[in-house]
Enzyme design. Structure first.
Site, PDB file in Angstrom:
ATOM      1  N   LYS A  55      13.747  -7.907  -0.812  1.00  0.00           N
ATOM      2  CA  LYS A  55      14.451  -9.176  -1.008  1.00  0.00           C
ATOM      3  C   LYS A  55      13.964  -9.886  -2.279  1.00  0.00           C
ATOM      4  O   LYS A  55      14.756 -10.303  -3.121  1.00  0.00           O
ATOM      5  CB  LYS A  55      14.246 -10.089   0.215  1.00  0.00           C
ATOM      6  CG  LYS A  55      14.675  -9.469   1.540  1.00  0.00           C
ATOM      7  CD  LYS A  55      14.476 -10.420   2.715  1.00  0.00           C
ATOM      8  CE  LYS A  55      13.035 -10.742   3.041  1.00  0.00           C
ATOM      9  NZ  LYS A  55      12.251  -9.611   3.574  1.00  0.00           N
ATOM     10  N   ARG A 110      15.495 -17.252   9.270  1.00  0.00           N
ATOM     11  CA  ARG A 110      14.835 -16.172   9.992  1.00  0.00           C
ATOM     12  C   ARG A 110      14.991 -16.294  11.499  1.00  0.00           C
ATOM     13  O   ARG A 110      14.497 -15.443  12.238  1.00  0.00           O
ATOM     14  CB  ARG A 110      13.343 -16.220   9.687  1.00  0.00           C
ATOM     15  CG  ARG A 110      12.868 -15.232   8.648  1.00  0.00           C
ATOM     16  CD  ARG A 110      11.370 -15.457   8.517  1.00  0.00           C
ATOM     17  NE  ARG A 110      10.641 -14.319   8.057  1.00  0.00           N
ATOM     18  CZ  ARG A 110      10.357 -14.090   6.779  1.00  0.00           C
ATOM     19  NH1 ARG A 110      10.824 -14.866   5.845  1.00  0.00           N
ATOM     20  NH2 ARG A 110       9.606 -13.065   6.463  1.00  0.00           N
ATOM     21  N   ARG A 114       2.064  -2.872  -2.322  1.00  0.00           N
ATOM     22  CA  ARG A 114       2.578  -3.973  -3.148  1.00  0.00           C
ATOM     23  C   ARG A 114       1.469  -4.804  -3.802  1.00  0.00           C
ATOM     24  O   ARG A 114       0.436  -5.073  -3.205  1.00  0.00           O
ATOM     25  CB  ARG A 114       3.419  -4.920  -2.277  1.00  0.00           C
ATOM     26  CG  ARG A 114       3.755  -6.217  -3.029  1.00  0.00           C
ATOM     27  CD  ARG A 114       4.765  -7.056  -2.364  1.00  0.00           C
ATOM     28  NE  ARG A 114       4.398  -7.417  -1.011  1.00  0.00           N
ATOM     29  CZ  ARG A 114       5.222  -8.041  -0.173  1.00  0.00           C
ATOM     30  NH1 ARG A 114       6.444  -8.347  -0.582  1.00  0.00           N
ATOM     31  NH2 ARG A 114       4.832  -8.327   1.032  1.00  0.00           N
ATOM     32  N   ARG A 125      -1.316  -9.727  -1.127  1.00  0.00           N
ATOM     33  CA  ARG A 125      -1.160 -10.784  -0.125  1.00  0.00           C
ATOM     34  C   ARG A 125      -2.054 -10.553   1.088  1.00  0.00           C
ATOM     35  O   ARG A 125      -2.274  -9.416   1.503  1.00  0.00           O
ATOM     36  CB  ARG A 125       0.303 -10.846   0.327  1.00  0.00           C
ATOM     37  CG  ARG A 125       1.119 -11.786  -0.551  1.00  0.00           C
ATOM     38  CD  ARG A 125       2.582 -11.644  -0.368  1.00  0.00           C
ATOM     39  NE  ARG A 125       3.030 -11.645   1.022  1.00  0.00           N
ATOM     40  CZ  ARG A 125       4.298 -11.593   1.368  1.00  0.00           C
ATOM     41  NH1 ARG A 125       5.237 -11.556   0.432  1.00  0.00           N
ATOM     42  NH2 ARG A 125       4.645 -11.586   2.634  1.00  0.00           N
ATOM     43  N   ARG A 140       4.694  -8.735  11.827  1.00  0.00           N
ATOM     44  CA  ARG A 140       5.854  -9.185  11.036  1.00  0.00           C
ATOM     45  C   ARG A 140       7.102  -8.410  11.418  1.00  0.00           C
ATOM     46  O   ARG A 140       8.195  -8.986  11.518  1.00  0.00           O
ATOM     47  CB  ARG A 140       5.560  -9.036   9.535  1.00  0.00           C
ATOM     48  CG  ARG A 140       4.598 -10.099   9.018  1.00  0.00           C
ATOM     49  CD  ARG A 140       3.890  -9.684   7.749  1.00  0.00           C
ATOM     50  NE  ARG A 140       4.770  -9.563   6.594  1.00  0.00           N
ATOM     51  CZ  ARG A 140       4.417  -8.961   5.457  1.00  0.00           C
ATOM     52  NH1 ARG A 140       3.219  -8.419   5.338  1.00  0.00           N
ATOM     53  NH2 ARG A 140       5.260  -8.906   4.451  1.00  0.00           N
TER      54      ARG A 140
HETATM   55  P1  AP5 Z   1       9.575  -7.019  -2.043  1.00  0.00           P
HETATM   56  O1  AP5 Z   1      10.715  -7.243  -2.967  1.00  0.00           O
HETATM   57  O2  AP5 Z   1       8.327  -7.793  -2.270  1.00  0.00           O
HETATM   58  O3  AP5 Z   1      10.055  -7.132  -0.522  1.00  0.00           O
HETATM   59  P2  AP5 Z   1      10.470  -8.400   0.350  1.00  0.00           P
HETATM   60  O4  AP5 Z   1      11.646  -8.007   1.155  1.00  0.00           O
HETATM   61  O5  AP5 Z   1      10.589  -9.606  -0.514  1.00  0.00           O
HETATM   62  O6  AP5 Z   1       9.205  -8.449   1.284  1.00  0.00           O
HETATM   63  P3  AP5 Z   1       8.270  -9.629   1.784  1.00  0.00           P
HETATM   64  O7  AP5 Z   1       7.059  -8.980   2.379  1.00  0.00           O
HETATM   65  O8  AP5 Z   1       8.028 -10.644   0.711  1.00  0.00           O
HETATM   66  O9  AP5 Z   1       9.110 -10.220   2.889  1.00  0.00           O
HETATM   67  P4  AP5 Z   1       8.609 -10.980   4.087  1.00  0.00           P
HETATM   68  O10 AP5 Z   1       9.913 -11.332   4.671  1.00  0.00           O
HETATM   69  O11 AP5 Z   1       7.654 -10.294   4.955  1.00  0.00           O
HETATM   70  O12 AP5 Z   1       7.706 -12.132   3.430  1.00  0.00           O
HETATM   71  P5  AP5 Z   1       7.930 -13.668   3.162  1.00  0.00           P
HETATM   72  O13 AP5 Z   1       7.199 -14.015   1.947  1.00  0.00           O
HETATM   73  O14 AP5 Z   1       9.375 -14.025   3.257  1.00  0.00           O
HETATM   74  O15 AP5 Z   1       9.256  -5.446  -2.071  1.00  0.00           O
HETATM   75  C1  AP5 Z   1       8.163  -4.897  -1.335  1.00  0.00           C
HETATM   76  C2  AP5 Z   1       7.504  -3.757  -2.147  1.00  0.00           C
HETATM   77  O16 AP5 Z   1       8.428  -2.674  -2.271  1.00  0.00           O
HETATM   78  C3  AP5 Z   1       7.127  -4.139  -3.583  1.00  0.00           C
HETATM   79  O17 AP5 Z   1       5.921  -3.508  -3.916  1.00  0.00           O
HETATM   80  C4  AP5 Z   1       8.282  -3.603  -4.434  1.00  0.00           C
HETATM   81  O18 AP5 Z   1       7.866  -3.254  -5.741  1.00  0.00           O
HETATM   82  C5  AP5 Z   1       8.719  -2.380  -3.648  1.00  0.00           C
HETATM   83  N1  AP5 Z   1      10.175  -2.129  -3.705  1.00  0.00           N
HETATM   84  C6  AP5 Z   1      11.163  -3.062  -3.647  1.00  0.00           C
HETATM   85  N2  AP5 Z   1      12.371  -2.471  -3.683  1.00  0.00           N
HETATM   86  C7  AP5 Z   1      12.143  -1.121  -3.760  1.00  0.00           C
HETATM   87  C8  AP5 Z   1      12.993   0.024  -3.816  1.00  0.00           C
HETATM   88  N3  AP5 Z   1      14.352  -0.086  -3.805  1.00  0.00           N
HETATM   89  N4  AP5 Z   1      12.420   1.251  -3.869  1.00  0.00           N
HETATM   90  C9  AP5 Z   1      11.059   1.369  -3.885  1.00  0.00           C
HETATM   91  N5  AP5 Z   1      10.203   0.333  -3.849  1.00  0.00           N
HETATM   92  C10 AP5 Z   1      10.727  -0.915  -3.776  1.00  0.00           C
HETATM   93  O19 AP5 Z   1       7.234 -14.312   4.433  1.00  0.00           O
HETATM   94  C11 AP5 Z   1       5.832 -14.258   4.619  1.00  0.00           C
HETATM   95  C12 AP5 Z   1       5.441 -15.082   5.833  1.00  0.00           C
HETATM   96  O20 AP5 Z   1       5.775 -16.466   5.617  1.00  0.00           O
HETATM   97  C13 AP5 Z   1       6.133 -14.743   7.164  1.00  0.00           C
HETATM   98  O21 AP5 Z   1       5.476 -13.676   7.821  1.00  0.00           O
HETATM   99  C14 AP5 Z   1       6.024 -16.072   7.920  1.00  0.00           C
HETATM  100  O22 AP5 Z   1       4.725 -16.262   8.434  1.00  0.00           O
HETATM  101  C15 AP5 Z   1       6.251 -17.094   6.826  1.00  0.00           C
HETATM  102  N6  AP5 Z   1       7.685 -17.436   6.639  1.00  0.00           N
HETATM  103  C16 AP5 Z   1       8.416 -17.268   5.502  1.00  0.00           C
HETATM  104  N7  AP5 Z   1       9.678 -17.680   5.657  1.00  0.00           N
HETATM  105  C17 AP5 Z   1       9.773 -18.135   6.951  1.00  0.00           C
HETATM  106  C18 AP5 Z   1      10.826 -18.666   7.726  1.00  0.00           C
HETATM  107  N8  AP5 Z   1      12.049 -18.835   7.214  1.00  0.00           N
HETATM  108  N9  AP5 Z   1      10.577 -19.014   9.022  1.00  0.00           N
HETATM  109  C19 AP5 Z   1       9.342 -18.862   9.553  1.00  0.00           C
HETATM  110  N10 AP5 Z   1       8.280 -18.351   8.869  1.00  0.00           N
HETATM  111  C20 AP5 Z   1       8.497 -17.992   7.574  1.00  0.00           C
END
Ligand code: AP5
Ligand code: ZN
Length: 215
Positions: free
Chosen positions: A13, A86, A125, A159, A170
């Protein structure tokens, strides 16, 4: 154009959102980034959410809805919601907040990636602490070891929740609380699905196709 990127942790994402900002002038709203900023600043909110995030659990709807509400006035050409909503409660809240400001969600793009690939992505990552560029040990390393390609910073970080234990939580949170949104948006008629397992450029092209068809 306002779009939601929906998908499990590591689906890509953030990676795709960053490209769309550059290519389409959209504004990325990542609740994960906002919460990590709060944590880094050490303010009260940051202290409340730090442990919950490290464990891999969702923070409360109230907190994230509050964060999003503050930003909705600053849209430019539109928003990319990354990691929000979410839960069904968050989706309902977003709907009302958008309606209040005469905006709407044009498309929800679900990124499908299987669990085995997610684990490999998350554990490899790292990101640039200065500009936010996202890398991966195997699939997207920096050109010069230890230096961000985009901005030259050497502040590369991992992270606190990118370990297998937190990732398990997660994923559980995703399947239990977030995946029902797939049906929610399908019923509204604006769900699109892309194969998130493909190469980054291929995924980006598939998303572009969805966006081009909207306008
Ligand atoms: P990346 O692009 O970083 O993936 P992502 O989908 O953004 O993953 P996140 O881990 O950031 O999502 P998340 O939903 O767990 O975290 P968030 O910060 O929202 O890609 C991942 C890796 O793969 C990278 O190394 C990249 O280079 C590689 N890659 C990407 N595309 C690729 C491809 N096509 N092929 C190969 N490699 C690839 O949330 C974190 C925490 O915050 C949650 O756990 C929760 O505690 C809290 N939180 C956040 N939002 C909310 C909410 N709305 N409600 C409640 N709690 C929340
Ligand atoms: Zn950088």
């Amino acid at each position: 154009t306002n779009i939601i990127l929906l998908g499990p942790p590591g689906a890509g994402k953030g990676t795709q959102a960053r490209r769309m900002i550059d290519e389409r002038g959209l504004v990325q709203l990542s609740t994960g980034d906002m919460l990590r900023e709060a944590k880094a600043s050490g303010n009260e909110l940051g202290q409340i959410v730090a442990e919950v995030m490290a464990r891999g659990e969702l923070v409360t709807d109230e907190i994230v809805i509050g964060l999003i509400r503050e930003k909705l006035g600053q849209g430019g050409k539109g928003f990319i919601f990354d990691g929000f909503p979410r839960t069904l409660a968050q989706a309902d809240a977003l709907q009302s907040l958008m309606a209040e400001t005469d905006q709407r969600i044009d498309a929800v793009i679900e990124m499908q990636v299987d669990d085995a690939a997610l684990i490999a992505r998350i554990t490899g990552r790292f990101t640039c602490g200065n500009c936010g560029e996202v890398y991966h040990d195997e699939t997207r390393p920096t050109k010069v070891a230890g230096t961000c390609d985009a901005c030259g910073s050497t502040d590369l970080r991992r992270r606190a929740d990118d370990n297998e234990e937190s990732l398990k939580t997660r994923l559980m949170e995703y399947y239990k609380k977030t995946s029902p949104l797939i049906g929610y948006y399908y019923a509204k008629g604006n769900l699109h699905t892309v194969d998130g397992l493909a190469d980054i450029d291929v995924v980006a092209a598939a998303m572009s196709k969805v966006l081009d068809r909207l306008s």
